[in-house]
Design a protein around this motif. Structure first.
Motif, mmCIF file in Angstrom:
data_model
loop_
_atom_site.group_PDB
_atom_site.id
_atom_site.type_symbol
_atom_site.label_atom_id
_atom_site.label_comp_id
_atom_site.label_asym_id
_atom_site.label_seq_id
_atom_site.Cartn_x
_atom_site.Cartn_y
_atom_site.Cartn_z
ATOM 1 N N PHE A 37 0.830 -1.204 0.000
ATOM 2 C CA PHE A 37 0.000 0.000 0.000
ATOM 3 C C PHE A 37 0.868 1.259 0.000
ATOM 4 C CE2 PHE A 37 -2.898 3.091 2.241
ATOM 5 C CZ PHE A 37 -3.744 3.262 1.153
ATOM 6 N N ALA A 38 2.016 1.180 0.684
ATOM 7 C CA ALA A 38 2.953 2.314 0.691
ATOM 8 C C ALA A 38 3.466 2.590 -0.719
ATOM 9 C CB ALA A 38 4.114 2.023 1.633
ATOM 10 N N ILE A 39 3.695 1.526 -1.493
ATOM 11 C CA ILE A 39 4.133 1.688 -2.894
ATOM 12 C C ILE A 39 3.023 2.345 -3.711
ATOM 13 C CG2 ILE A 39 4.736 0.435 -5.015
ATOM 14 C CD1 ILE A 39 6.153 -1.636 -3.212
ATOM 15 N N ILE A 40 1.784 1.881 -3.524
ATOM 16 C CA ILE A 40 0.628 2.459 -4.230
ATOM 17 C C ILE A 40 0.507 3.955 -3.908
ATOM 18 C CG2 ILE A 40 -1.913 2.543 -4.252
ATOM 19 C CD1 ILE A 40 -1.193 0.233 -5.843
ATOM 20 N N LYS A 41 0.724 4.299 -2.644
ATOM 21 C CA LYS A 41 0.551 5.695 -2.202
ATOM 22 C C LYS A 41 1.573 6.644 -2.827
ATOM 23 C CE LYS A 41 -0.325 6.530 2.188
ATOM 24 N NZ LYS A 41 -0.255 6.422 3.660
ATOM 25 N N ASP A 42 2.602 6.088 -3.431
ATOM 26 C CA ASP A 42 3.604 6.939 -4.096
ATOM 27 C C ASP A 42 3.134 7.455 -5.453
ATOM 28 O OD1 ASP A 42 5.511 6.869 -2.129
ATOM 29 O OD2 ASP A 42 6.586 5.142 -2.964
ATOM 30 N N HIS A 43 2.023 6.893 -5.989
ATOM 31 C CA HIS A 43 1.673 7.200 -7.383
ATOM 32 C C HIS A 43 1.362 8.675 -7.663
ATOM 33 C CE1 HIS A 43 -2.631 6.668 -6.249
ATOM 34 N NE2 HIS A 43 -2.886 7.377 -7.329
ATOM 35 N N PRO A 44 0.757 9.449 -6.728
ATOM 36 C CA PRO A 44 0.554 10.870 -7.054
ATOM 37 C C PRO A 44 1.878 11.631 -7.187
ATOM 38 C CG PRO A 44 -0.893 10.191 -5.253
ATOM 39 C CD PRO A 44 0.101 9.104 -5.448
ATOM 40 N N GLN A 45 2.842 11.307 -6.326
ATOM 41 C CA GLN A 45 4.146 11.969 -6.380
ATOM 42 C C GLN A 45 4.901 11.587 -7.650
ATOM 43 O OE1 GLN A 45 5.500 14.262 -3.925
ATOM 44 N NE2 GLN A 45 6.788 14.628 -5.719
ATOM 45 N N ILE A 46 4.810 10.316 -8.038
ATOM 46 C CA ILE A 46 5.472 9.854 -9.266
ATOM 47 C C ILE A 46 4.899 10.582 -10.482
ATOM 48 C CG2 ILE A 46 5.786 7.867 -10.812
ATOM 49 C CD1 ILE A 46 5.785 6.135 -8.190
ATOM 50 N N ALA A 47 3.568 10.695 -10.530
ATOM 51 C CA ALA A 47 2.914 11.406 -11.642
ATOM 52 C C ALA A 47 3.360 12.863 -11.666
ATOM 53 C CB ALA A 47 1.403 11.312 -11.498
ATOM 54 N N TYR A 48 3.423 13.478 -10.502
ATOM 55 C CA TYR A 48 3.857 14.878 -10.404
ATOM 56 C C TYR A 48 5.275 15.041 -10.958
ATOM 57 C CZ TYR A 48 5.310 19.345 -8.411
ATOM 58 O OH TYR A 48 5.794 20.625 -8.243
ATOM 59 N N ASP A 49 6.158 14.141 -10.567
ATOM 60 C CA ASP A 49 7.549 14.219 -11.030
ATOM 61 C C ASP A 49 7.647 14.048 -12.547
ATOM 62 O OD1 ASP A 49 8.374 14.603 -8.427
ATOM 63 O OD2 ASP A 49 8.855 12.493 -8.075
ATOM 64 N N ILE A 50 6.774 13.238 -13.127
ATOM 65 C CA ILE A 50 6.763 13.039 -14.584
ATOM 66 C C ILE A 50 6.256 14.289 -15.310
ATOM 67 C CG2 ILE A 50 5.670 11.745 -16.487
ATOM 68 C CD1 ILE A 50 5.595 9.304 -14.560
ATOM 69 N N LEU A 51 5.232 14.922 -14.727
ATOM 70 C CA LEU A 51 4.515 16.007 -15.425
ATOM 71 C C LEU A 51 4.997 17.422 -15.102
ATOM 72 C CD1 LEU A 51 0.882 14.649 -14.890
ATOM 73 C CD2 LEU A 51 2.189 14.572 -17.027
ATOM 74 N N LYS A 52 5.701 17.607 -14.005
ATOM 75 C CA LYS A 52 5.946 18.964 -13.485
ATOM 76 C C LYS A 52 6.709 19.886 -14.440
ATOM 77 C CE LYS A 52 10.059 17.585 -10.839
ATOM 78 N NZ LYS A 52 10.614 17.416 -9.486
ATOM 79 N N LYS A 53 7.531 19.332 -15.310
ATOM 80 C CA LYS A 53 8.317 20.186 -16.210
ATOM 81 C C LYS A 53 7.656 20.404 -17.565
ATOM 82 C CE LYS A 53 12.790 19.342 -14.065
ATOM 83 N NZ LYS A 53 14.169 18.827 -14.236
ATOM 84 N N ILE A 54 6.492 19.802 -17.758
ATOM 85 C CA ILE A 54 5.768 19.997 -19.022
ATOM 86 C C ILE A 54 4.895 21.245 -18.899
ATOM 87 C CG2 ILE A 54 4.174 18.992 -20.701
ATOM 88 C CD1 ILE A 54 4.981 16.217 -19.653
ATOM 89 N N ASP A 55 4.995 22.128 -19.881
ATOM 90 C CA ASP A 55 4.287 23.417 -19.818
ATOM 91 C C ASP A 55 2.846 23.276 -20.324
ATOM 92 O OD1 ASP A 55 3.742 26.105 -19.537
ATOM 93 O OD2 ASP A 55 4.635 26.652 -21.463
ATOM 94 N N PHE A 56 1.987 22.670 -19.501
ATOM 95 C CA PHE A 56 0.573 22.565 -19.839
ATOM 96 C C PHE A 56 -0.128 23.898 -19.556
ATOM 97 C CE2 PHE A 56 1.445 18.043 -18.668
ATOM 98 C CZ PHE A 56 1.104 17.462 -19.882
ATOM 99 N N PRO A 57 -1.260 24.175 -20.240
ATOM 100 C CA PRO A 57 -2.019 25.401 -19.926
ATOM 101 C C PRO A 57 -2.855 25.267 -18.654
ATOM 102 C CG PRO A 57 -2.999 24.272 -21.808
ATOM 103 C CD PRO A 57 -1.779 23.483 -21.437
ATOM 104 N N TRP A 58 -2.764 24.128 -17.994
ATOM 105 C CA TRP A 58 -3.477 23.883 -16.735
ATOM 106 C C TRP A 58 -2.475 23.331 -15.716
ATOM 107 C CZ3 TRP A 58 -4.265 20.707 -21.070
ATOM 108 C CH2 TRP A 58 -5.226 21.167 -21.980
ATOM 109 N N PRO A 59 -2.736 23.480 -14.422
ATOM 110 C CA PRO A 59 -1.808 22.942 -13.411
ATOM 111 C C PRO A 59 -2.006 21.439 -13.201
ATOM 112 C CG PRO A 59 -3.618 24.068 -12.303
ATOM 113 C CD PRO A 59 -3.841 24.254 -13.790
#
Length: 341
Positions: free
Chosen positions: A230-252
């Protein structure tokens, strides 16, 4: 004839001041960078400046006293403009001072202009300034086209991301799209802007992107997860953030997804945010995610049904879930008969 020297001096000074004033205004009239014309009450043009000649390719000699301003605009606008013209002479406040129109020059070229019109005090004449905005409007169209193209590329990129997750985890396949649909329905009911709604849709279809790094055997495990799993599953929002944070989307998008498991009382993850610290978009996704997850089948349990899901968010509104978001969600299901596609 008896001349009064003082009266004559005053009259001479007044005439001189008037002449200087006329010269000053004529200099301004002729040297301004905007096309200007003066119109009589009957729409005949009595005076134009050099910029008007450049804009229309008609000379002063051809225009002044011979042409009406109606000769320079496209036919389907004349009736409206003429209405403004005569209304302005009754009460200037009843006609717009500034509006856009399409002008036709000597060669038949149509130019977009911004008109500013004012009455000349104590006369029935009006002065019109015409700013050529053709290039500006074209530039706006080009920018809009570029933005639409960029958003289309981003949508395709997001769809590709969603398909990558869905291929790996069949249980996620419909989940993300159903969450996106419900979240957008809530956002529309809350009267959020089209931009926000589109952002919520995009975040919804990839909100579980971080599960791409979760081992497949954990995602499809039919039994209850261990604490470590479950601790591994709980990492998924942070992992997604790290993947997406440098992409310049018009939305946050990165932040929306990072926060979609946060809870109003601070008991969520990964940051333990509470209340208004959580983006509204994330609060909407949170409710939609819980509803869909409970209503549909999961590897470790059968579907609990929509009634149980609605009961969960109702019971915990203001504790885990945003009160307004929950109320809107309940309204959608109970009054507007929302159904997952």
């Amino acid at each position: 004839m008896i001349f009064n020297l003082k009266d004559l001096t005053r009259r001479f000074a007044a005439e001189k001041a008037l002449q200087e004033s006329e010269n000053r205004y004529r200099t301004i009239f002729e040297n301004t960078s905007v096309a200007i014309l003066i119109s009589e009450e009957n729409t005949i043009i009595s005076m134009v400046n050099h910029e008007f000649e450049k804009l229309t390719a008609y000379s002063k000699q051809e225009t002044e006293g011979k042409m009406t301003w109606k000769d320079f605009f496209v036919k389907d606008q004349i009736e409206k403009m003429e209405s403004y013209h005569y209304t302005r002479r009754i009460d200037p406040k009843l006609a717009p001072r500034k509006y856009e129109a399409r002008l036709i020059d000597r060669q038949g070229n149509i130019k977009e202009v911004c008109l500013t019109v004012a009455m000349i005090p104590e006369t029935k004449k009006s002065i019109l300034s015409l700013l050529n905005i053709t290039e500006l409007k074209q530039m706006r169209k080009d920018i809009q086209h570029h933005l639409e193209k960029r958003q289309a590329v981003m949508r395709d990129t997001i769809e590709a991301m969603a398909m990558t997750i869905e291929k790996r985890d069949p249980y996620t396949a419909g989940h993300q799209r159903r969450v996106a649909d419900l979240a957008c329905a809530i956002a529309k009911e809350m009267m959020l802007s089209e931009v926000q709604i589109e952002g919520i849709r995009m975040a919804g279809v990839i909100h579980d992107l971080g599960k791409i790094r979760v081992p497949a055997e954990i995602l499809s495990k039919p039994d209850k997860l261990t604490e470590h799993e479950f601790a591994i599953i709980k990492d998924h929002p942070q992992i997604a953030y790290d993947i997406l944070k440098k992409i310049d989307f018009p939305w946050p998008l990165a932040l929306m997804i990072l926060q979609h498991h946060e809870r109003m009382n601070g008991s969520g993850y990964p940051q333990g945010l509470s209340g208004e610290e959580i983006l509204l978009e994330s609060r909407i996704l949170s409710v939609a995610d819980v509803i869909e997850a409970m209503a549909f089948h999961r590897p470790y349990r059968p579907a609990l049904g929509i009634e149980r899901a609605l009961e969960e968010v109702y019971k915990n509104r203001g504790v885990f879930y945003d009160i307004e978001v929950v109320n809107i969600c309940l309204k959608l299901f109970l009054e507007k008969r929302f159904e997952f596609g």
